[in-house]
Design an enzyme around this catalytic site. Sequence first.
Site, PDB file in Angstrom:
ATOM      1  N   ASP A   9       0.837  -1.203   0.000  1.00 57.97           N
ATOM      2  CA  ASP A   9       0.000   0.000   0.000  1.00 57.97           C
ATOM      3  C   ASP A   9       0.872   1.254   0.000  1.00 57.97           C
ATOM      4  OD1 ASP A   9      -1.975  -1.781   0.136  1.00 57.97           O
ATOM      5  OD2 ASP A   9      -2.808  -1.123   2.069  1.00 57.97           O
ATOM      6  N   ASP A  59       0.777   4.277  -2.631  1.00 59.39           N
ATOM      7  CA  ASP A  59       0.543   5.674  -2.258  1.00 59.39           C
ATOM      8  C   ASP A  59       1.655   6.573  -2.779  1.00 59.39           C
ATOM      9  OD1 ASP A  59      -1.723   4.964  -1.012  1.00 59.39           O
ATOM     10  OD2 ASP A  59      -0.908   5.032   1.037  1.00 59.39           O
ATOM     11  N   SER A 116     -35.708  -5.513 -16.998  1.00 61.18           N
ATOM     12  CA  SER A 116     -35.454  -6.283 -15.788  1.00 61.18           C
ATOM     13  C   SER A 116     -35.724  -7.751 -16.105  1.00 61.18           C
ATOM     14  CB  SER A 116     -36.305  -5.779 -14.644  1.00 61.18           C
ATOM     15  OG  SER A 116     -37.645  -5.887 -14.995  1.00 61.18           O
ATOM     16  N   LEU A 117     -35.668  -8.589 -15.088  1.00 58.78           N
ATOM     17  CA  LEU A 117     -35.839 -10.022 -15.317  1.00 58.78           C
ATOM     18  C   LEU A 117     -37.140 -10.480 -14.680  1.00 58.78           C
ATOM     19  CD1 LEU A 117     -32.244 -11.161 -14.343  1.00 58.78           C
ATOM     20  CD2 LEU A 117     -33.200 -11.092 -16.643  1.00 58.78           C
ATOM     21  N   GLU A 174     -25.568 -17.627 -13.089  1.00 58.38           N
ATOM     22  CA  GLU A 174     -24.798 -16.590 -12.390  1.00 58.38           C
ATOM     23  C   GLU A 174     -25.469 -16.243 -11.076  1.00 58.38           C
ATOM     24  OE1 GLU A 174     -24.880 -13.171 -14.968  1.00 58.38           O
ATOM     25  OE2 GLU A 174     -24.390 -14.431 -16.691  1.00 58.38           O
ATOM     26  N   LYS A 204     -27.288 -13.651  -8.634  1.00 56.69           N
ATOM     27  CA  LYS A 204     -28.049 -12.416  -8.778  1.00 56.69           C
ATOM     28  C   LYS A 204     -27.565 -11.500  -7.663  1.00 56.69           C
ATOM     29  CE  LYS A 204     -32.658 -10.666  -9.588  1.00 56.69           C
ATOM     30  NZ  LYS A 204     -32.578  -9.444  -8.786  1.00 56.69           N
ATOM     31  N   ASP A 235     -27.288  -8.318  -5.310  1.00 56.12           N
ATOM     32  CA  ASP A 235     -28.344  -7.472  -4.765  1.00 56.12           C
ATOM     33  C   ASP A 235     -27.825  -6.062  -4.496  1.00 56.12           C
ATOM     34  OD1 ASP A 235     -30.774  -6.735  -3.848  1.00 56.12           O
ATOM     35  OD2 ASP A 235     -30.606  -7.745  -1.910  1.00 56.12           O
ATOM     36  N   ARG A 293     -29.949   2.728 -13.683  1.00 53.67           N
ATOM     37  CA  ARG A 293     -31.040   2.158 -14.457  1.00 53.67           C
ATOM     38  C   ARG A 293     -32.196   3.152 -14.613  1.00 53.67           C
ATOM     39  NH1 ARG A 293     -35.790  -0.795 -13.664  1.00 53.67           N
ATOM     40  NH2 ARG A 293     -36.212  -2.050 -15.501  1.00 53.67           N
ATOM     41  N   TYR A 325     -23.149  -8.176 -18.183  1.00 54.72           N
ATOM     42  CA  TYR A 325     -23.829  -8.125 -19.475  1.00 54.72           C
ATOM     43  C   TYR A 325     -23.080  -7.180 -20.409  1.00 54.72           C
ATOM     44  CZ  TYR A 325     -28.022  -8.005 -22.537  1.00 54.72           C
ATOM     45  OH  TYR A 325     -28.898  -8.119 -23.570  1.00 54.72           O
ATOM     46  N   LYS A 370     -29.328 -17.528 -17.962  1.00 52.58           N
ATOM     47  CA  LYS A 370     -29.375 -16.875 -19.272  1.00 52.58           C
ATOM     48  C   LYS A 370     -29.059 -17.893 -20.364  1.00 52.58           C
ATOM     49  CE  LYS A 370     -27.572 -12.633 -17.245  1.00 52.58           C
ATOM     50  NZ  LYS A 370     -26.386 -11.814 -17.023  1.00 52.58           N
ATOM     51  N   LYS A 421     -35.282 -16.525  -7.334  1.00 54.22           N
ATOM     52  CA  LYS A 421     -35.019 -15.829  -6.080  1.00 54.22           C
ATOM     53  C   LYS A 421     -34.923 -16.824  -4.932  1.00 54.22           C
ATOM     54  CE  LYS A 421     -35.725 -11.715  -5.717  1.00 54.22           C
ATOM     55  NZ  LYS A 421     -36.109 -10.406  -6.086  1.00 54.22           N
ATOM     56  N   CYS A 437     -67.693  -1.499   1.619  1.00 57.10           N
ATOM     57  CA  CYS A 437     -66.479  -0.746   1.340  1.00 57.10           C
ATOM     58  C   CYS A 437     -66.160   0.216   2.486  1.00 57.10           C
ATOM     59  CB  CYS A 437     -66.641   0.038   0.032  1.00 57.10           C
ATOM     60  SG  CYS A 437     -65.223   1.093  -0.322  1.00 57.10           S
ATOM     61  N   CYS A 458     -66.646   3.936   0.996  1.00 59.12           N
ATOM     62  CA  CYS A 458     -67.901   4.507   0.512  1.00 59.12           C
ATOM     63  C   CYS A 458     -69.137   3.736   0.956  1.00 59.12           C
ATOM     64  CB  CYS A 458     -67.874   4.628  -1.015  1.00 59.12           C
ATOM     65  SG  CYS A 458     -67.946   3.028  -1.848  1.00 59.12           S
ATOM     66  N   CYS A 469     -64.906  -3.347  -4.511  1.00 62.21           N
ATOM     67  CA  CYS A 469     -65.960  -2.368  -4.313  1.00 62.21           C
ATOM     68  C   CYS A 469     -66.429  -2.003  -5.723  1.00 62.21           C
ATOM     69  CB  CYS A 469     -65.431  -1.129  -3.598  1.00 62.21           C
ATOM     70  SG  CYS A 469     -66.589   0.249  -3.746  1.00 62.21           S
ATOM     71  N   CYS A 502     -66.520   5.921  -5.666  1.00 62.63           N
ATOM     72  CA  CYS A 502     -65.707   5.547  -4.501  1.00 62.63           C
ATOM     73  C   CYS A 502     -64.381   6.321  -4.572  1.00 62.63           C
ATOM     74  CB  CYS A 502     -65.475   4.045  -4.503  1.00 62.63           C
ATOM     75  SG  CYS A 502     -64.436   3.471  -3.157  1.00 62.63           S
TER      76      CYS A 502
HETATM   77  S1  IVH Z   1     -28.967  -9.572 -16.315  1.00 64.40           S
HETATM   78  C1  IVH Z   1     -31.596  -8.308 -19.720  1.00 64.40           C
HETATM   79  N1  IVH Z   1     -27.473 -10.663 -14.439  1.00 64.40           N
HETATM   80  O1  IVH Z   1     -31.332  -8.022 -11.387  1.00 64.40           O
HETATM   81  C2  IVH Z   1     -30.758  -8.818 -18.598  1.00 64.40           C
HETATM   82  N2  IVH Z   1     -29.044  -8.986 -13.795  1.00 64.40           N
HETATM   83  O2  IVH Z   1     -34.449  -7.883 -12.355  1.00 64.40           O
HETATM   84  C3  IVH Z   1     -30.687  -7.873 -17.482  1.00 64.40           C
HETATM   85  N3  IVH Z   1     -29.020  -8.444 -11.416  1.00 64.40           N
HETATM   86  O3  IVH Z   1     -31.906  -5.030 -13.075  1.00 64.40           O
HETATM   87  C4  IVH Z   1     -30.024  -8.192 -16.274  1.00 64.40           C
HETATM   88  N4  IVH Z   1     -27.413  -9.855 -10.857  1.00 64.40           N
HETATM   89  O4  IVH Z   1     -29.919  -5.123 -11.474  1.00 64.40           O
HETATM   90  C5  IVH Z   1     -28.457  -9.763 -14.719  1.00 64.40           C
HETATM   91  N5  IVH Z   1     -26.066 -11.697 -12.907  1.00 64.40           N
HETATM   92  C6  IVH Z   1     -27.031 -10.805 -13.182  1.00 64.40           C
HETATM   93  C7  IVH Z   1     -27.616  -9.993 -12.184  1.00 64.40           C
HETATM   94  C8  IVH Z   1     -28.631  -9.096 -12.538  1.00 64.40           C
HETATM   95  C9  IVH Z   1     -28.254  -8.917 -10.420  1.00 64.40           C
HETATM   96  C10 IVH Z   1     -30.081  -7.426 -11.250  1.00 64.40           C
HETATM   97  C11 IVH Z   1     -30.040  -6.299 -12.217  1.00 64.40           C
HETATM   98  C12 IVH Z   1     -31.377  -6.292 -12.913  1.00 64.40           C
HETATM   99  C13 IVH Z   1     -32.202  -7.130 -12.000  1.00 64.40           C
HETATM  100  C14 IVH Z   1     -33.202  -7.917 -12.816  1.00 64.40           C
END
Ligand code: IVH
Length: 669
Positions: free
Chosen positions: A32, A36, A81-82, A112, A114, A116, A135, A226, A288, A312, A407, A410, A425, A431
């Site tokens: 380090d 620096d 999104s997915l 892969e 996902k 968070d 996004r 991606y 994918k 998920k 309701c 109303c 309702c 309403c």
């Molecule tokens: S692919 C068209 N790969 O999950 C393909 N997304 O609901 C688009 N995410 O908005 C996304 N890990 O923020 C992809 N290995 C991964 C991911 C990933 C997290 C998130 C991403 C996206 C959301 C999908």
Amino acid sequence: MMDEKARIEQLRTELHRHNYQYYVMNKPEISDIEFDHLMRELQDLELRHPELFDPNSPTQRVGSDINHEFKQVAHKRPMLSLANTYNKEEVTEWYERVNDGLQGQPFQVCCEMKFDGLSISLHYEHGRLVRAVTRGDGQQGDDVTENIKTIRSIPLVLPQGLDYPDEFEIRGEVLMPWESFEALNREREAAEEPLFANPRNAASGTLKSKNSAVVAQRHLDAYLYYLLGEGIPGESHYENLQRASEWGFKIGPQMKLVSSLQEIFDYIDYWDVERKNLPVATDGIVLKVNSLAQQRSLGLTAKSPRWAIAYKFLAEKQSTVLREVTFQVGRTGAITPVANMDPVQLSGTVVRRATLNNEDFIRNLDLHIGDHVFVEKGGEIIPKIVDVDLDARDENLGPRVEFITTCPECGTPLVRYEGEAATYCPNETSCPPQLKGRIEHFISRKAMNIDSLGPETIAEYFRRGIIRDPADLYEIRRDQISGARGQKDKSASKILLGIQESTKVPFERVLYALGIRFVGETAAKTLARNFKSIDALAKASIDELLQVNGIGAVIAQSIISWFQNAQNQWFVERLRSYGLQMELSEDELSEHTDKLQGQSIVISGVFAHHSRDEYKALIEKHGGKNVGSISAKTSFVLAGENMGPAKLEKAQKLGIRIVNEDEFLKMIE
Ligand code: IVH
């Protein structure tokens, strides 16, 4: 001078490489202190040579104290999104849909993690990071380039001589590693500042900070997943990410190629446990289809690609005590029962309220006040009750929870339509939450996009009796909404201008804005293209509606009933009188022809120039009809490569013409 310039360049290249070794490879080559030292040398030289300033120099990663607003930028390609799945059956269904879509061709799936955090789109030109965009709503996001530059694992300049294209986009997830998150919260606790609920909120709050020096101190990280753009090197997703990794990007090392459903399940089972040892938060697995050609042939839906899906992980579950059940009335009149509970910590946030879905759900649980209930945060933001702990019941148990019959807003008696779980309702016309909800839907971005108005203003106008339905918006007078002071006049002008501008919104969005049940964005588009005007749509019979691709019985019936209602007819007439678009414009019409009028066309195989969906749209645009299977009535088969053998045989037997992609494009030219 010449020497110092060369030294600056050398230091920049070296420091980029050390950054990579440290933050991407986890394999520092120097200490380090040495790092620096080099950095300080570069800083000194840059100070002496302001003419050699480079926004992508390693020195720029420390951020700046100057506050700045984010520019909004449109995404070159929308950030989709997915679709989510929550169990193996749903994964199996996806896998089978892909298999069918690819007509039995072999395919591989890239598995892969996902991640968070929050998604980011990075743009590189000639090997240099030029722009980073959040996004946002998928169409446009915030330009957060200055903040992104402080993330050390994101390369600012790529090494020369590698095979990256001149221009490309790479997307991924910005994350706050657990370690940084915990350290940050400890600091905040000591400073009596509010804590971040989870690493995702912390990362998102940080990236949106207007002060990049703050971002630099927060230790964000990023994984890329991606690669997009013309001229990207590989024919498959996996290969492209491998290349990106060679160029210096951080790619999740968990990525794996598989070719069976069983291997997908094995991957899921393995990582559901192992993920707890990862340095960053993950909430699922992303699957994918690997081949880019196959991705193209599978295409997209309005919201997400068909070639990818998220699985998920099961959400965290907690037990707490139910104190009261209240009922909410939504825009469509649907009643949602809400559990009010003793506060409980769930995935880092405090939860007090959770949905109970519907009447049957409550009955099946035999729910009582005072029950111990299990709360879960699923894929949705709203937590839900998933079960009751019957063993925990004691003498303090309160009364059984009964669903309401009138309701709460109303007083109208509630109804349940056959085959539907929700209770409604039915008082659509007076309403209050339904009226307000309809107006909110009407002004929303994908509908009339009147962004000078928001829910609070709508609520206020509603309370003051200025508006009761969306058509009233066009009758608002300046004196009703502007106060005596100049500032208010200005916002009144803005509001009135926004309303006036909305009369230019194209017909398909007006149709969506009407709020006909089950007519979402996509259905509205389809209907607008097929019927071309509100009058033609209003006159359509159920059979005519059903003939339209993508319109099923539920939507068709809902349209028929909507137009039968006299109040709705009056509503349409009023909107028409204020100048809203009730038909496709000349431009939109001129794109349509009748070159394929009356023809039934089957699509089969894999295509090079357009996706299947695009071909379907082209067929419809030119007056033809896309049908699923070959019969004697089929006019011709639009065949790509690898047309299914069964289809081919059938077409030949019936003597049906096979048209290839180029011939077809000529036909509609
Ligand atoms: S692919 C068209 N790969 O999950 C393909 N997304 O609901 C688009 N995410 O908005 C996304 N890990 O923020 C992809 N290995 C991964 C991911 C990933 C997290 C998130 C991403 C996206 C959301 C999908």
